[in-house]
Design a protein around this motif. Structure first.
Motif, PDB file in Angstrom:
ATOM      1  N   GLY A  99       0.790  -1.226   0.000  1.00 20.97           N
ATOM      2  CA  GLY A  99       0.000   0.000   0.000  1.00 20.97           C
ATOM      3  C   GLY A  99       0.820   1.273   0.000  1.00 20.97           C
ATOM      4  N   GLU A 100       2.115   1.141  -0.031  1.00 19.94           N
ATOM      5  CA  GLU A 100       3.006   2.309  -0.036  1.00 19.94           C
ATOM      6  C   GLU A 100       3.572   2.497  -1.432  1.00 19.94           C
ATOM      7  OE1 GLU A 100       3.635   4.211   2.674  1.00 19.94           O
ATOM      8  OE2 GLU A 100       2.282   2.950   3.863  1.00 19.94           O
ATOM      9  N   SER A 101       3.766   3.747  -1.825  1.00 20.89           N
ATOM     10  CA  SER A 101       4.402   3.990  -3.121  1.00 20.89           C
ATOM     11  C   SER A 101       5.918   4.088  -2.970  1.00 20.89           C
ATOM     12  CB  SER A 101       3.846   5.254  -3.782  1.00 20.89           C
ATOM     13  OG  SER A 101       4.068   6.368  -2.956  1.00 20.89           O
ATOM     14  N   GLU A 102       6.395   4.365  -1.740  1.00 19.63           N
ATOM     15  CA  GLU A 102       7.838   4.393  -1.472  1.00 19.63           C
ATOM     16  C   GLU A 102       8.197   3.226  -0.551  1.00 19.63           C
ATOM     17  OE1 GLU A 102       9.224   9.017  -1.888  1.00 19.63           O
ATOM     18  OE2 GLU A 102       9.294   8.079   0.078  1.00 19.63           O
ATOM     19  N   ILE A 103       9.187   2.454  -0.981  1.00 22.97           N
ATOM     20  CA  ILE A 103       9.623   1.275  -0.225  1.00 22.97           C
ATOM     21  C   ILE A 103      11.096   1.447   0.116  1.00 22.97           C
ATOM     22  CG2 ILE A 103       9.840  -1.241  -0.282  1.00 22.97           C
ATOM     23  CD1 ILE A 103       6.977  -0.464  -0.692  1.00 22.97           C
ATOM     24  N   ASP A 104      11.453   1.243   1.378  1.00 23.76           N
ATOM     25  CA  ASP A 104      12.864   1.282   1.778  1.00 23.76           C
ATOM     26  C   ASP A 104      13.614   0.130   1.118  1.00 23.76           C
ATOM     27  OD1 ASP A 104      12.687   3.496   3.382  1.00 23.76           O
ATOM     28  OD2 ASP A 104      12.518   2.377   5.256  1.00 23.76           O
ATOM     29  N   SER A 105      14.844   0.393   0.689  1.00 23.91           N
ATOM     30  CA  SER A 105      15.656  -0.661   0.089  1.00 23.91           C
ATOM     31  C   SER A 105      15.884  -1.793   1.093  1.00 23.91           C
ATOM     32  CB  SER A 105      16.993  -0.106  -0.410  1.00 23.91           C
ATOM     33  OG  SER A 105      17.720   0.467   0.654  1.00 23.91           O
ATOM     34  N   GLU A 106      15.881  -1.472   2.383  1.00 26.20           N
ATOM     35  CA  GLU A 106      16.037  -2.484   3.435  1.00 26.20           C
ATOM     36  C   GLU A 106      14.908  -3.515   3.378  1.00 26.20           C
ATOM     37  OE1 GLU A 106      18.313  -2.829   6.086  1.00 26.20           O
ATOM     38  OE2 GLU A 106      19.560  -1.361   5.072  1.00 26.20           O
ATOM     39  N   VAL A 107      13.696  -3.061   3.087  1.00 25.57           N
ATOM     40  CA  VAL A 107      12.542  -3.958   3.015  1.00 25.57           C
ATOM     41  C   VAL A 107      12.727  -4.939   1.857  1.00 25.57           C
ATOM     42  CG1 VAL A 107      10.053  -4.065   2.562  1.00 25.57           C
ATOM     43  CG2 VAL A 107      10.975  -2.310   4.092  1.00 25.57           C
ATOM     44  N   ILE A 108      13.154  -4.418   0.726  1.00 22.41           N
ATOM     45  CA  ILE A 108      13.379  -5.273  -0.443  1.00 22.41           C
ATOM     46  C   ILE A 108      14.472  -6.293  -0.134  1.00 22.41           C
ATOM     47  CG2 ILE A 108      14.087  -5.328  -2.858  1.00 22.41           C
ATOM     48  CD1 ILE A 108      12.892  -2.452  -3.066  1.00 22.41           C
ATOM     49  N   GLY A 109      15.571  -5.838   0.455  1.00 22.41           N
ATOM     50  CA  GLY A 109      16.666  -6.738   0.815  1.00 22.41           C
ATOM     51  C   GLY A 109      16.219  -7.827   1.769  1.00 22.41           C
ATOM     52  N   ARG A 110      15.383  -7.464   2.750  1.00 25.93           N
ATOM     53  CA  ARG A 110      14.899  -8.448   3.716  1.00 25.93           C
ATOM     54  C   ARG A 110      14.016  -9.492   3.028  1.00 25.93           C
ATOM     55  NH1 ARG A 110      11.633  -5.579   6.556  1.00 25.93           N
ATOM     56  NH2 ARG A 110       9.763  -6.667   5.978  1.00 25.93           N
ATOM     57  N   LEU A 111      13.145  -9.046   2.109  1.00 24.75           N
ATOM     58  CA  LEU A 111      12.287  -9.987   1.386  1.00 24.75           C
ATOM     59  C   LEU A 111      13.112 -10.936   0.518  1.00 24.75           C
ATOM     60  CD1 LEU A 111       9.348  -7.645   0.293  1.00 24.75           C
ATOM     61  CD2 LEU A 111       9.295  -9.432   2.050  1.00 24.75           C
ATOM     62  N   VAL A 112      14.158 -10.410  -0.106  1.00 25.48           N
ATOM     63  CA  VAL A 112      15.036 -11.258  -0.923  1.00 25.48           C
ATOM     64  C   VAL A 112      15.756 -12.270  -0.032  1.00 25.48           C
ATOM     65  CG1 VAL A 112      17.081 -11.295  -2.407  1.00 25.48           C
ATOM     66  CG2 VAL A 112      15.322  -9.560  -2.765  1.00 25.48           C
ATOM     67  N   MET A 113      16.244 -11.830   1.110  1.00 19.80           N
ATOM     68  CA  MET A 113      16.926 -12.741   2.036  1.00 19.80           C
ATOM     69  C   MET A 113      15.981 -13.855   2.490  1.00 19.80           C
ATOM     70  SD  MET A 113      20.149 -11.845   2.758  1.00 19.80           S
ATOM     71  CE  MET A 113      20.466 -12.403   4.411  1.00 19.80           C
ATOM     72  N   GLU A 114      14.735 -13.506   2.812  1.00 19.07           N
ATOM     73  CA  GLU A 114      13.766 -14.516   3.236  1.00 19.07           C
ATOM     74  C   GLU A 114      13.520 -15.528   2.114  1.00 19.07           C
ATOM     75  OE1 GLU A 114      10.281 -12.349   4.429  1.00 19.07           O
ATOM     76  OE2 GLU A 114      11.278 -11.507   6.188  1.00 19.07           O
ATOM     77  N   GLY A 115      13.391 -15.030   0.883  1.00 18.14           N
ATOM     78  CA  GLY A 115      13.154 -15.920  -0.247  1.00 18.14           C
ATOM     79  C   GLY A 115      14.328 -16.836  -0.520  1.00 18.14           C
ATOM     80  N   LEU A 116      15.537 -16.275  -0.468  1.00 17.03           N
ATOM     81  CA  LEU A 116      16.723 -17.087  -0.730  1.00 17.03           C
ATOM     82  C   LEU A 116      16.984 -18.099   0.378  1.00 17.03           C
ATOM     83  CD1 LEU A 116      19.227 -14.487  -2.232  1.00 17.03           C
ATOM     84  CD2 LEU A 116      18.149 -16.423  -3.404  1.00 17.03           C
ATOM     85  N   ASP A 117      16.611 -17.764   1.602  1.00 18.24           N
ATOM     86  CA  ASP A 117      16.807 -18.682   2.716  1.00 18.24           C
ATOM     87  C   ASP A 117      16.074 -19.995   2.465  1.00 18.24           C
ATOM     88  OD1 ASP A 117      17.725 -19.586   5.195  1.00 18.24           O
ATOM     89  OD2 ASP A 117      16.006 -18.740   6.262  1.00 18.24           O
ATOM     90  N   GLY A 118      14.899 -19.914   1.867  1.00 19.24           N
ATOM     91  CA  GLY A 118      14.147 -21.125   1.576  1.00 19.24           C
ATOM     92  C   GLY A 118      14.482 -21.750   0.233  1.00 19.24           C
ATOM     93  N   LEU A 119      15.235 -21.040  -0.585  1.00 19.84           N
ATOM     94  CA  LEU A 119      15.519 -21.511  -1.937  1.00 19.84           C
ATOM     95  C   LEU A 119      16.880 -22.183  -2.062  1.00 19.84           C
ATOM     96  CD1 LEU A 119      14.076 -21.343  -4.717  1.00 19.84           C
ATOM     97  CD2 LEU A 119      15.401 -19.277  -5.148  1.00 19.84           C
ATOM     98  N   ASP A 120      17.937 -21.515  -1.573  1.00 15.90           N
ATOM     99  CA  ASP A 120      19.300 -22.049  -1.727  1.00 15.90           C
ATOM    100  C   ASP A 120      20.213 -21.370  -0.704  1.00 15.90           C
ATOM    101  OD1 ASP A 120      21.166 -23.574  -3.865  1.00 15.90           O
ATOM    102  OD2 ASP A 120      22.171 -21.743  -3.188  1.00 15.90           O
ATOM    103  N   GLN A 121      20.821 -22.157   0.172  1.00 19.24           N
ATOM    104  CA  GLN A 121      21.647 -21.613   1.252  1.00 19.24           C
ATOM    105  C   GLN A 121      22.911 -20.914   0.748  1.00 19.24           C
ATOM    106  OE1 GLN A 121      21.007 -21.659   4.838  1.00 19.24           O
ATOM    107  NE2 GLN A 121      19.044 -21.785   3.780  1.00 19.24           N
ATOM    108  N   VAL A 122      23.524 -21.430  -0.308  1.00 16.65           N
ATOM    109  CA  VAL A 122      24.731 -20.788  -0.844  1.00 16.65           C
ATOM    110  C   VAL A 122      24.376 -19.417  -1.421  1.00 16.65           C
ATOM    111  CG1 VAL A 122      26.540 -20.938  -2.601  1.00 16.65           C
ATOM    112  CG2 VAL A 122      25.941 -22.957  -1.256  1.00 16.65           C
TER     113      VAL A 122
END
Length: 153
Positions: A99-122
């Motif tokens: 619902g926000e038009s501005e997203i902190d880069s930290e939020v994007i990084g955290r979402l990517v980290m969460e996704g990669l954690d379940g996808l591939d540890q390396v």
């Protein structure tokens, strides 16, 4: 649609079909001028997103930049392209649904980290090394130590 090879604007759609996860339309195109074939994707965009960087700059959200960073983290890893695409689509949907038009880069990084954690540890560790700005080998060792502590719990 302009041909990426010869820049001619006269291209024809030969085939259209939804992607496997139904989040986009895949179009096979043919250039009338040079005969090249290429693929385009059409996706729904709910809102224009702006990324607020750590230094205060505001830049438009770029899905391609997200794809490139994941390609780097997942280089030479045995992860199917379809799983990567689903992860990217999920991240973009989460960002758009905030619902926000501005997203902190930290939020994007955290979402990517969460996704990669379940996808591939390396890939997770590779991405973390850039996202968390590792400077020395001890940074890796500390991070891996914390990872093993969490997995033992």
């Amino acid at each position: 649609m302009r041909c990426p090879f010869c820049q001619n604007e006269d291209t024809q759609v030969k085939d259209s079909r939804p992607t496997d996860d139904k989040s986009a339309i895949r179009r096979r195109r043919f250039c009338v001028a040079c005969g090249a074939r290429f693929t385009t994707f059409e996706r729904v965009q709910l809102r224009e997103l702006t990324v607020l960087k750590k230094n205060g700059r505001r830049v438009p959200f770029d899905r391609n930049k997200l794809e490139r960073s994941l390609d780097i983290a997942l280089r030479k890893r045995p992860v199917e392209a379809e799983r990567i695409e689903r992860m990217i689509n999920g991240i973009v949907r989460q960002l758009e649904s905030m619902g926000e038009s501005e997203i902190d880069s930290e939020v994007i990084g955290r979402l990517v980290m969460e996704g990669l954690d379940g996808l591939d540890q390396v890939a997770y560790v590779r991405y973390a090394s850039v996202y968390r700005n590792f400077r020395e080998a001890s940074d890796f060792a500390n991070f891996l130590g914390k990872m093993s502590e969490v997995s033992e719990e």
